[in-house]
Design an enzyme around this catalytic site. Structure first.
Site, PDB file in Angstrom:
ATOM      1  CB  SER A   1       0.797  -4.664   4.651  1.00 53.01           C
ATOM      2  OG  SER A   1       1.897  -4.336   5.354  1.00 53.01           O
TER       3      SER A   1
ATOM      4  CG  ASP B   1       1.401  -1.391   2.875  1.00 52.39           C
ATOM      5  OD1 ASP B   1       0.252  -1.529   2.925  1.00 52.39           O
ATOM      6  OD2 ASP B   1       2.128  -1.735   3.841  1.00 52.39           O
TER       7      ASP B   1
END
EC number: 3.1.1.4
Length: 875
Positions: free
Chosen positions: A420, A708
């Site tokens: 991220s 993610d």
């Protein structure tokens, strides 16, 4: 060998219906004679459960040719076998419609043989239908073959009803043995499906397999096709022939005809050699005389040519209609794979680690004031592990790295992993090959300038137009563009002043002398219509290669996004620019509703169970007497009951991922080894329901759906826990919102469940009274790393501006940070900070590192001592 992404759902061996003609484009066939050969060796399988084995005196014991246990790939020859499946009938079929009995038929799907589904005829309004139809498959017994038998109700006005599916592991079958099975579908209602299996040798086919014990690459042939027009063209515009090869990578192509003897235009089809593929060819529509025909065009009937009987290198001619001929030639593809099958580190990383150890050894000798230098086997592998959290994680990581640099821990580290927002910092730093040897305060100042700048100009029409052109180019290169790519362009704008055309593979320049830690970026591979609870797989990126440790499959990073089939590169696509990778690594828009509910609630099981198919193992149902088995590792026979229409609709809404990043799957076409579940490496990462359903795993998917990692667990530990990396100390830098200890606790629980060496969770304080640093170890587990855990909190920083230096009354306000409050300037959704907010967060992160130097040194000494003891007493 190397590895790479692409895929569809096609696989390897072919199948034909024994009592019906071929379905599809046509039935006209040109069939050359089949060459005969002798099978090099024979492979048998076991009988099982509720099966009646006939002719036991002819059963051949199991003797697998490629029993894999090593971490590298191996190559060997293995024969194919013929499987005959006889669908006999059913008893007490469940009623699908209220007013009438079921109009029942059975479909057969064996994706390791062919992607085509076969079906019986439909028997209407019958409680006990009897078909007595046989189907023949050519299978490779070194791969995991699971036959799916689906019972359906035919509806003329609406979609057919899927009643149930039986999953049957064919490794239970004995060679040359008829196995009669009655599947107890509903013991209370005495519903059962009766099937007979026969596995026989195929003396004409033995193929070369390449496997690492989890994945298997089968032999691939390339068919070159030319089209010839047998009469001069009257028109300028060529009309192409439509050619399809079943189970091929290309599937269907248009082939323009030309005049003999020149063949400037040709088409190539890649297909598994022993999949019994069929070539179908359809000539262009011809014009009719209106006096003789009521329509102006006439559609030519397609012709079919089986390819399994073509000799390599020999040209075969197939007439297509009245005016065309197809000239085809088959040739074997290379056995050298472009996908690296193996669980060891790639050679480039091995060489990097050797170079980096020299840097680390010199640094540690100075840090610890050692009288003697460290031997190579004494140098600890230290890793920096960063979590996600948007701009908060990006800014905090700058501060933490600044502190680690001042303590010389940056030069002592071998790896740095992130996900991220942490990847934003990593990607920026690695654009400079010498970044860790320079004062990071200069880089931090530049990052500050971009974080505080106004982001609104990014949405101005002229900027959006430029991005539109970039995304169109990205699509033309062969990528499927999504909103995640737009998000990547926005990140690029937020991090710099101009377009960044750097690629992940360009970061190798920062590693060539071992001058920086090796960066590893982490995502998870998911399915578009499945919750993360049911399916997820770790997917790692490094400048050297990308891949999945669960399968032991990797490709060079410059080939990420290219198209592959059966481990071979089919079409090279330009490596994606870094902005698209940043969008992928922080794809916050790819969450589905069910995963969002799971993240925000503890009672997720309500939706999870209500929308999930029911699975019923029938292995132990005492319907038939048990029969001794030859194979110790078959999958349990399972009955899958689909959800109701309402539940299915609800699940589609909950699990849909409208913005997930899709990339060509480099595992496409490969198959799972018959003993993949017993492979130690696969078992280490086998953590979801679908891992025991081989037909649902990644090798059958056309695309990778990358997400993610924070949507599963907000940490990037997975690459560091690979036993091949032998990490001794992990510095955990936490940036997540909510509970500060949750990612660490989740990791501890995950490692316990997966039997991965890791410290036990030992933090007793709640989030409101956390300390700045914790050192965790597991003395009972020699291979468990030491963990130095840094939560992102403001504790002594409120009173001290530097270790041992108290703040003056005027400076106390500078130590007050609202990091996680409802009106925090550091919320994950915030892309822009004020200068004061940026400076506070960087200084806090740097302070927490500098203030805990003693604990870091303690953790380092523990790791070195543990490594020394492990080398003296190897397990």
């Amino acid at each position: 060998m190397q590895s790479i992404p692409h895929s569809d759902e096609a696989d390897v061996a072919g199948m034909t219906h024994a009592s019906e003609g071929h379905h599809g484009l046509g039935t006209s066939m040109l069939v050359p004679k089949n060459p005969q050969g002798e099978e090099d060796s024979k492979l048998g399988r076991n009988c099982s459960g509720f099966e009646d084995a006939q002719d036991p005196q002819t059963a051949v014991p199991s003797s697998p040719l490629l029993s894999m246990a090593s971490c590298s790939s191996q190559e060997g020859s293995s024969p194919c076998h013929l499987l005959t499946v006889r669908i006999i009938g059913m008893k007490n079929v469940r009623q699908a419609d209220i007013l009438s009995q079921t109009d029942c038929f059975v479909t057969l799907w064996l994706p390791t043989a062919s992607q085509k589904k076969l079906k019986t005829r439909t028997i209407s309004n019958c409680l006990h239908p009897e078909w007595d139809e046989s189907f023949t498959f050519q299978i490779q017994t070194q791969v995991k073959n699971v036959l799916e038998l689906s019972v359906c109700d035919e509806d003329t006005l609406t979609q057919n009803d899927h009643l149930l599916t039986v999953l049957y592991d064919l490794s239970k079958l004995c060679l040359r043995n008829k196995t009669h099975v009655k599947f107890p579908l509903n013991p209370e209602g005495m519903e059962e499906l009766e099937v007979e299996f026969l596995l026989e040798e195929n003396f004409s086919s033995s193929e070369t397999l390449i496997t690492n014990g989890v994945l298997v690459s089968r032999q691939v042939s390339c068919l070159e096709v030319h089209a010839e027009s047998r009469r001069p063209r009257k028109r300028k515009k060529n009309k192409d022939l439509l050619v399809m090869v079943t189970d091929s990578f290309e599937n269907t192509q248009r082939v323009p005809p030309c005049q003999e003897p020149c063949y400037p235009n040709s088409a190539c089809f890649h297909y598994p050699k022993y999949s019994q593929p069929q070539l179908y060819a359809e000539a262009p529509k011809s014009h009719c005389n209106f006096r003789l025909c009521c329509c102006g065009t006439h559609r030519n009937d397609p012709v079919c040519q089986p390819l399994n009987c073509l000799s390599d290198g020999q040209v075969t001619t197939l007439p297509v209609g009245e005016n065309y001929e197809l000239h085809m030639k088959s040739s074997p593809c290379s056995d050298t794979l472009d996908v690296r099958l193996g669980f060891s580190l790639c050679q480039e990383e091995v060489e990097f680690v050797q170079k980096r150890k020299m840097v680390v050894a010199k640094t540690l000798s100075q840090m610890l004031q050692l009288e003697e230098g460290l031997h190579e086997d004494e140098v600890p592998i230290i890793a920096i592990m960063a979590t996600g959290g948007g701009t908060r994680s990006m800014v905090s990581l700058y501060g933490h790295l600044l502190g680690l640099q001042k303590l010389n821990f940056l030069d002592a580290s071998t790896y740095i992993t992130g996900l991220s927002g942490a990847t934003w910092t990593m990607a920026t730093l690695y654009s400079d090959p010498e970044w860790s040897s320079k004062n990071l305060e200069t880089v931090v100042f530049e990052a500050r300038r971009h974080v505080v700048k106004d982001k609104m100009p990014a949405l101005f029409p002229d900027q959006l137009y430029k991005w539109r052109e970039d995304l169109q180019k990205h699509s033309q290169e062969g990528y499927k563009t999504t909103f995640t790519d737009f998000w990547g362009k926005l990140i690029e704008y937020s991090l710099g002043d101009k377009k960044n055309e750097c690629k992940l593979s360009d970061q190798r320049a920062a590693l060539c002398r071992g001058q920086n830690p090796l960066p590893i970026y982490l995502t998870i591979n998911v399915k578009d219509d499945v919750s993360n609870q049911d399916f997820r797989e770790w997917f790692e990126f490094s400048p050297y290669e990308v891949g999945m440790q669960k399968y032991g499959a990797f490709i060079p990073s410059e080939l990420f996004g290219s198209e592959f089939f059966m481990g071979r590169l089919m079409k090279r696509i330009p490596e994606p620019e870094m902005c698209y990778m940043l969008g992928l690594w922080s794809s916050i828009f790819s969450l589905n509703l069910l995963d969002a509910w799971n993240l925000s609630h503890t009672s997720e099981e309500f939706f999870y169970r209500w929308t999930r198919e029911r699975l019923h193992d029938i292995e132990d149902d005492p319907i038939l007497p048990e029969i001794p088995r030859c194979d110790d590792n078959p999958l349990e026979t399972t009955v899958v009951i689909p959800t109701t229409w309402l539940s299915n609709t609800f699940r589609e809404i909950l699990t849909r991922r409208p913005f997930v990043s899709e990339f060509h799957n480099f595992l496409y076409g490969m198959q799972l080894h018959t003993d993949y579940l017993q492979n130690r490496q696969f078992s280490m990462w086998k953590d979801t329901v679908l891992d025991t359903f081989p037909n649902q795993l990644t090798q059958f998917a056309k695309h990778l759906n990358l997400l993610d990692t924070a949507f599963f667990v907000n940490s990037s530990y997975a690459p560091l826990l690979r036993p091949e990396r032998k990490v001794d100390l992990i510095i955990h830098l936490n940036y997540c919102a909510g509970s500060q200890t949750k990612p660490l606790k989740q990791t501890c629980e995950y490692c316990t469940e997966q039997k991965i060496p890791f410290p036990s969770f030992s933090i007793l304080e709640d989030d409101n009274s956390l300390k700045e640093c914790y050192v965790m170890e597991n003395p009972q587990e020699p291979d468990a790393p030491i963990v130095a855990y840094f939560p992102l909190i403001s504790d002594t920083f409120q009173k001290y501006k530097a270790p041992g230096v108290e703040r003056s009354p005027d400076e106390l306000e500078l130590g007050q940070l609202n990091i996680y409050g409802p009106k925090s300037p550091y919320a994950t959704k915030e892309l822009t900070y004020t200068e004061a907010a940026f400076d506070k967060l960087v200084k806090l992160s740097e302070y927490n590192i500098l203030n805990n130097r003693d604990k870091l040194i303690q953790a380092l000494r523990l790791a070195m001592e543990k490594k020394r003891m492990r080398s003296q007493c190897p397990s």
